[in-house]
Design a protein around this motif. Structure first.
Motif, PDB file in Angstrom:
ATOM      1  N   VAL A  39       0.844  -1.198   0.000  1.00 53.02           N
ATOM      2  CA  VAL A  39       0.000   0.000   0.000  1.00 53.02           C
ATOM      3  C   VAL A  39       0.881   1.249   0.000  1.00 53.02           C
ATOM      4  N   ALA A  40       1.930   1.240   0.790  1.00 54.08           N
ATOM      5  CA  ALA A  40       2.833   2.400   0.844  1.00 54.08           C
ATOM      6  C   ALA A  40       3.460   2.651  -0.526  1.00 54.08           C
ATOM      7  N   ASN A  41       3.878   1.593  -1.197  1.00 58.60           N
ATOM      8  CA  ASN A  41       4.463   1.751  -2.533  1.00 58.60           C
ATOM      9  C   ASN A  41       3.435   2.297  -3.518  1.00 58.60           C
ATOM     10  N   HIS A  42       2.199   1.820  -3.405  1.00 63.59           N
ATOM     11  CA  HIS A  42       1.143   2.300  -4.296  1.00 63.59           C
ATOM     12  C   HIS A  42       0.861   3.784  -4.047  1.00 63.59           C
ATOM     13  N   VAL A  43       0.847   4.183  -2.793  1.00 66.51           N
ATOM     14  CA  VAL A  43       0.627   5.591  -2.452  1.00 66.51           C
ATOM     15  C   VAL A  43       1.756   6.450  -3.029  1.00 66.51           C
ATOM     16  N   LYS A  44       2.984   5.959  -2.947  1.00 70.32           N
ATOM     17  CA  LYS A  44       4.116   6.711  -3.516  1.00 70.32           C
ATOM     18  C   LYS A  44       3.954   6.867  -5.021  1.00 70.32           C
ATOM     19  N   GLU A  45       3.527   5.787  -5.696  1.00 74.33           N
ATOM     20  CA  GLU A  45       3.318   5.855  -7.142  1.00 74.33           C
ATOM     21  C   GLU A  45       2.222   6.865  -7.477  1.00 74.33           C
ATOM     22  N   LEU A  46       1.133   6.833  -6.725  1.00 73.91           N
ATOM     23  CA  LEU A  46       0.040   7.783  -6.968  1.00 73.91           C
ATOM     24  C   LEU A  46       0.483   9.207  -6.727  1.00 73.91           C
ATOM     25  N   ARG A  47       1.282   9.420  -5.680  1.00 72.05           N
ATOM     26  CA  ARG A  47       1.795  10.756  -5.389  1.00 72.05           C
ATOM     27  C   ARG A  47       2.659  11.263  -6.544  1.00 72.05           C
ATOM     28  N   ASP A  48       3.486  10.374  -7.088  1.00 71.23           N
ATOM     29  CA  ASP A  48       4.320  10.755  -8.226  1.00 71.23           C
ATOM     30  C   ASP A  48       3.459  11.098  -9.445  1.00 71.23           C
ATOM     31  N   GLU A  49       2.398  10.300  -9.669  1.00 75.20           N
ATOM     32  CA  GLU A  49       1.500  10.569 -10.796  1.00 75.20           C
ATOM     33  C   GLU A  49       0.800  11.912 -10.630  1.00 75.20           C
ATOM     34  N   VAL A  50       0.370  12.219  -9.416  1.00 72.61           N
ATOM     35  CA  VAL A  50      -0.279  13.507  -9.155  1.00 72.61           C
ATOM     36  C   VAL A  50       0.703  14.638  -9.419  1.00 72.61           C
ATOM     37  N   GLY A  51       1.943  14.456  -8.992  1.00 69.84           N
ATOM     38  CA  GLY A  51       2.959  15.485  -9.254  1.00 69.84           C
ATOM     39  C   GLY A  51       3.160  15.701 -10.742  1.00 69.84           C
ATOM     40  N   THR A  52       3.198  14.610 -11.492  1.00 75.89           N
ATOM     41  CA  THR A  52       3.348  14.703 -12.946  1.00 75.89           C
ATOM     42  C   THR A  52       2.144  15.397 -13.563  1.00 75.89           C
ATOM     43  N   LEU A  53       0.962  15.048 -13.092  1.00 77.06           N
ATOM     44  CA  LEU A  53      -0.255  15.691 -13.616  1.00 77.06           C
ATOM     45  C   LEU A  53      -0.272  17.175 -13.308  1.00 77.06           C
ATOM     46  N   LYS A  54       0.180  17.551 -12.128  1.00 76.37           N
ATOM     47  CA  LYS A  54       0.227  18.974 -11.773  1.00 76.37           C
ATOM     48  C   LYS A  54       1.205  19.718 -12.684  1.00 76.37           C
ATOM     49  N   GLU A  55       2.338  19.091 -12.975  1.00 76.03           N
ATOM     50  CA  GLU A  55       3.304  19.713 -13.879  1.00 76.03           C
ATOM     51  C   GLU A  55       2.694  19.885 -15.262  1.00 76.03           C
ATOM     52  N   THR A  56       2.035  18.837 -15.740  1.00 77.29           N
ATOM     53  CA  THR A  56       1.391  18.891 -17.050  1.00 77.29           C
ATOM     54  C   THR A  56       0.310  19.962 -17.073  1.00 77.29           C
ATOM     55  N   GLN A  57      -0.457  20.041 -16.001  1.00 79.60           N
ATOM     56  CA  GLN A  57      -1.509  21.045 -15.900  1.00 79.60           C
ATOM     57  C   GLN A  57      -0.901  22.451 -15.953  1.00 79.60           C
ATOM     58  N   GLY A  58       0.207  22.632 -15.257  1.00 80.02           N
ATOM     59  CA  GLY A  58       0.889  23.934 -15.278  1.00 80.02           C
ATOM     60  C   GLY A  58       1.377  24.285 -16.665  1.00 80.02           C
ATOM     61  N   GLN A  59       1.929  23.304 -17.368  1.00 82.46           N
ATOM     62  CA  GLN A  59       2.404  23.547 -18.729  1.00 82.46           C
ATOM     63  C   GLN A  59       1.241  23.895 -19.652  1.00 82.46           C
ATOM     64  N   MET A  60       0.141  23.186 -19.495  1.00 83.17           N
ATOM     65  CA  MET A  60      -1.031  23.468 -20.330  1.00 83.17           C
ATOM     66  C   MET A  60      -1.574  24.861 -20.043  1.00 83.17           C
ATOM     67  N   LEU A  61      -1.571  25.253 -18.796  1.00 82.74           N
ATOM     68  CA  LEU A  61      -2.034  26.587 -18.428  1.00 82.74           C
ATOM     69  C   LEU A  61      -1.152  27.655 -19.071  1.00 82.74           C
ATOM     70  N   GLU A  62       0.162  27.433 -19.057  1.00 82.98           N
ATOM     71  CA  GLU A  62       1.082  28.378 -19.696  1.00 82.98           C
ATOM     72  C   GLU A  62       0.799  28.475 -21.194  1.00 82.98           C
ATOM     73  N   ILE A  63       0.535  27.342 -21.824  1.00 84.03           N
ATOM     74  CA  ILE A  63       0.227  27.334 -23.267  1.00 84.03           C
ATOM     75  C   ILE A  63      -1.064  28.099 -23.529  1.00 84.03           C
ATOM     76  N   LEU A  64      -2.081  27.860 -22.703  1.00 82.65           N
ATOM     77  CA  LEU A  64      -3.346  28.560 -22.867  1.00 82.65           C
ATOM     78  C   LEU A  64      -3.202  30.067 -22.681  1.00 82.65           C
ATOM     79  N   ILE A  65      -2.408  30.453 -21.693  1.00 80.92           N
ATOM     80  CA  ILE A  65      -2.171  31.875 -21.457  1.00 80.92           C
ATOM     81  C   ILE A  65      -1.457  32.496 -22.651  1.00 80.92           C
ATOM     82  N   ASP A  66      -0.485  31.751 -23.208  1.00 78.10           N
ATOM     83  CA  ASP A  66       0.243  32.225 -24.391  1.00 78.10           C
ATOM     84  C   ASP A  66      -0.705  32.372 -25.581  1.00 78.10           C
TER      85      ASP A  66
END
Length: 72
Positions: A39-66
């Motif tokens: 379970v701990a390993n799965h939580v770590k994987e999910l946390r990493d995925e959320v971090g990646t999604l947040k980065e992607t979301q930030g990049q998309m927001l920058e593109i939209l603003i541009d």
């Protein structure tokens, strides 16, 4: 069979049962530890995925603003 023999057989049976019970408890504890680590390993994987999604979301927001700046 004498009382002494009966007592020894009883004590041996109780001791064997205690040993078996402790072995069962150790197996259960080991299985629980494995599940908790899984379970701990799965939580770590999910946390990493959320971090990646947040980065992607930030990049998309920058593109939209541009795009919005270019359109305005």
């Amino acid at each position: 069979m004498s009382i002494k023999d009966s007592a020894l057989r009883f004590a041996t049976a109780v001791e064997n049962e205690l040993i078996a019970t402790r072995a069962d408890q150790m197996e259960a504890a080991e299985a629980l530890t494995v599940r908790i680590n899984g379970v701990a390993n799965h939580v770590k994987e999910l946390r990493d995925e959320v971090g990646t999604l947040k980065e992607t979301q930030g990049q998309m927001l920058e593109i939209l603003i541009d795009i919005q700046r270019r359109v305005s």
